[in-house]
Design a protein around this motif. Structure first.
Motif, PDB file in Angstrom:
ATOM      1  N   UNK A  39       0.845  -1.198   0.000  1.00  0.00           N
ATOM      2  CA  UNK A  39       0.000   0.000   0.000  1.00  0.00           C
ATOM      3  C   UNK A  39       0.880   1.249   0.000  1.00  0.00           C
ATOM      4  N   UNK A  40       0.301   2.368  -0.430  1.00  0.00           N
ATOM      5  CA  UNK A  40       1.022   3.637  -0.393  1.00  0.00           C
ATOM      6  C   UNK A  40       0.135   4.688   0.259  1.00  0.00           C
ATOM      7  N   UNK A  41       0.764   5.589   1.009  1.00  0.00           N
ATOM      8  CA  UNK A  41       0.029   6.557   1.821  1.00  0.00           C
ATOM      9  C   UNK A  41      -0.718   7.585   0.975  1.00  0.00           C
ATOM     10  N   UNK A  42      -0.120   8.001  -0.151  1.00  0.00           N
ATOM     11  CA  UNK A  42      -0.781   9.012  -0.964  1.00  0.00           C
ATOM     12  C   UNK A  42      -1.891   8.378  -1.795  1.00  0.00           C
ATOM     13  N   UNK A  75      -5.680   4.757   2.314  1.00  0.00           N
ATOM     14  CA  UNK A  75      -6.931   5.317   2.832  1.00  0.00           C
ATOM     15  C   UNK A  75      -6.964   5.347   4.355  1.00  0.00           C
ATOM     16  N   UNK A  76      -5.864   5.864   4.936  1.00  0.00           N
ATOM     17  CA  UNK A  76      -5.849   6.049   6.378  1.00  0.00           C
ATOM     18  C   UNK A  76      -6.946   6.997   6.828  1.00  0.00           C
ATOM     19  N   UNK A  77      -7.277   7.967   5.979  1.00  0.00           N
ATOM     20  CA  UNK A  77      -8.452   8.818   6.179  1.00  0.00           C
ATOM     21  C   UNK A  77      -9.578   8.175   5.378  1.00  0.00           C
ATOM     22  N   UNK A  78     -10.563   7.638   6.059  1.00  0.00           N
ATOM     23  CA  UNK A  78     -11.555   6.796   5.385  1.00  0.00           C
ATOM     24  C   UNK A  78     -12.318   7.515   4.281  1.00  0.00           C
ATOM     25  N   UNK A  79     -12.500   8.819   4.424  1.00  0.00           N
ATOM     26  CA  UNK A  79     -13.277   9.556   3.417  1.00  0.00           C
ATOM     27  C   UNK A  79     -12.609   9.518   2.041  1.00  0.00           C
TER      28      UNK A  79
END
Length: 244
Positions: free
Chosen positions: A142-145, A154-158
């Motif tokens: 996975x990648x953060x961006x 998708x650490x920020x679910x939105x």
């Protein structure tokens, strides 16, 4: 190309208006959904203070997968409030918790999330030589961006809305998977099939007119003129004769 055989089940009740038939009838050259989506009862209470279910609790409640791997869908919070957890070599669980409330206002079908995860886990399964790594096993897929990619973290679910409408494989993930011996044909097939993971036509059309208001105004004007001409012709041809 040999298709993966994937079993999809419901662990507890799913969100309202989730269409199981879309998943069951999906046509893919990468995987095949085995049988109908069965509903399995949640037999245990939650573990955490925020009513989340820990991995082992979920795993203990899972039926044995008779397939390449099994995907369990649920609507309860999972460990660490992740929306997806890899539980064993052949079992993954993901939750609509909070995500359903993000997708619906954006007119994104809940089934799109399932398709995104089915394709992502199919690639993970192939990458790890026909198994799913556990949630505690170190990985780097996975990648953060956010790139509208299957492997957006998708650490920020939105941010899930960006990878549930025509998701794709970003170039970095594409080449990384090739290096890890996933065939180019598989990757190209997935990129092609992901184009079908979209919103309904009505909402696509609405968005187009919002982005192109002058085109919408022009079409409305042309339609008004056309209807005026048609109405005039009908009046002169039939209605005037009827009222003589």
């Amino acid at each position: 190309m040999t298709k993966l055989k994937i079993k999809v089940i419901s662990w507890g009740q799913l969100p309202f208006k989730f269409d199981r038939s879309k998943i069951e009838n999906w046509k893919s050259d990468i995987f095949e959904i085995v049988g109908a989506i069965e509903t399995h009862q949640i037999n245990k209470g939650s573990d955490g203070e925020f009513h989340e279910y820990y991995d082992q609790t979920v795993l203990d409640d899972m039926p044995d997968p008779d397939c390449d791997f099994m995907v369990a869908m649920t609507n309860v919070p999972l460990e660490n409030n992740w929306y997806s957890r890899r539980l064993a070599d052949k079992i993954v669980c993901f939750s609509f918790f909070e995500l359903a409330d993000i997708l619906r206002p954006n007119n994104i079908p809940l089934e799109n999330l399932v398709f995104r995860l089915l394709y992502a886990y199919s690639l993970i399964y192939k990458r790890f030589r026909n198994r799913l790594p556990s949630s505690t096993e170190p990985t780097n897929f996975t990648h953060a961006d956010t790139r509208q990619c299957l492997f957006d973290f998708n650490g920020i679910k939105s941010e899930i809305i960006f990878s549930t409408v025509k998701p794709t494989l970003c170039d970095e993930c594409y080449f990384k998977l090739q290096q890890e011996k996933v065939s180019k044909e598989t990757l190209e097939t997935i990129r092609k099939e992901l184009k079908k993971v979209d919103r309904p036509f009505y909402y696509r059309l609405t968005d187009f007119f919002k982005e192109k208001p002058f085109i919408a105004f022009g079409l409305s004007a042309l339609l008004a003129i056309f209807l005026g001409i048609v109405g005039s012709v009908i009046y002169d041809t039939w209605i005037k004769e009827l009222i003589k």
